[in-house]
Design an enzyme around this catalytic site. Sequence first.
Site, PDB file in Angstrom:
ATOM      1  N   ASP A  29       0.853  -1.194   0.000  1.00 27.85           N
ATOM      2  CA  ASP A  29       0.000   0.000   0.000  1.00 27.85           C
ATOM      3  C   ASP A  29       0.893   1.250   0.000  1.00 27.85           C
ATOM      4  O   ASP A  29       1.887   1.317   0.724  1.00 27.85           O
ATOM      5  CB  ASP A  29      -0.913  -0.007   1.227  1.00 27.85           C
ATOM      6  N   ILE A  30       0.517   2.225  -0.806  1.00 24.33           N
ATOM      7  CA  ILE A  30       1.336   3.444  -0.946  1.00 24.33           C
ATOM      8  C   ILE A  30       1.328   4.282   0.336  1.00 24.33           C
ATOM      9  O   ILE A  30       2.257   5.048   0.600  1.00 24.33           O
ATOM     10  CB  ILE A  30       0.846   4.269  -2.163  1.00 24.33           C
ATOM     11  N   ASN A  86     -13.051  -3.378   1.965  1.00 27.41           N
ATOM     12  CA  ASN A  86     -14.021  -2.294   2.080  1.00 27.41           C
ATOM     13  C   ASN A  86     -14.944  -2.313   0.865  1.00 27.41           C
ATOM     14  O   ASN A  86     -14.496  -2.588  -0.251  1.00 27.41           O
ATOM     15  CB  ASN A  86     -13.297  -0.945   2.153  1.00 27.41           C
ATOM     16  N   VAL A  95     -10.794   2.822  -3.955  1.00 26.17           N
ATOM     17  CA  VAL A  95     -10.424   2.357  -5.299  1.00 26.17           C
ATOM     18  C   VAL A  95     -11.409   1.264  -5.698  1.00 26.17           C
ATOM     19  O   VAL A  95     -11.559   0.258  -4.999  1.00 26.17           O
ATOM     20  CB  VAL A  95      -8.975   1.820  -5.321  1.00 26.17           C
ATOM     21  N   HIS A  99     -10.116  -5.337  -3.638  1.00 27.46           N
ATOM     22  CA  HIS A  99      -8.813  -5.596  -3.038  1.00 27.46           C
ATOM     23  C   HIS A  99      -8.994  -5.956  -1.582  1.00 27.46           C
ATOM     24  O   HIS A  99      -9.897  -5.460  -0.907  1.00 27.46           O
ATOM     25  CB  HIS A  99      -7.878  -4.392  -3.178  1.00 27.46           C
TER      26      HIS A  99
END
Length: 115
Positions: A29-30, A86, A95, A99
């Site tokens: 994750d960024i 989520n 997004v 995921h």
Amino acid sequence: MPTLFEKIIAGQLPATVVFRDARVTAFLDIKPAAPVHILIVPNKAIATVNDIADEDEALIGHMVLVARDLAAQHQIAADGYRLIINCNAHGGQEVYHLHMHLLGGRPLGPMVTRI
Ligand code: 5GP
């Protein structure tokens, strides 16, 4: 419009990929929320949990097994970790490409804030 994650899967956007096979891609994750924060993403574009088809059952199971293996590789299996998907606005989804978050490496606290 392809999502950010479709671009990462296609190699058009940089990401630190930690696992890839024919069905899923996993990358860091960024903006990590824990010492280990990995996103496990189906290579096939599925927008949300609501859009999972019955025929995707094995794919979703595969995502969980990949999470299990990544947890072991990142030495968080014994202490424990959290898997989160989520969905839509109330779930806090940002997004719209399905995921699973794999979070660990510290105590994660309560799952949600009680009201
Ligand atoms: P969501 O809120 O949709 O469940 O989670 C989206 C996650 O994607 C967030 O934790 C966010 O930090 C991560 N993210 C957003 N954009 C990028 C990106 O360009 N690269 C990576 N590696 N992660 C991203």
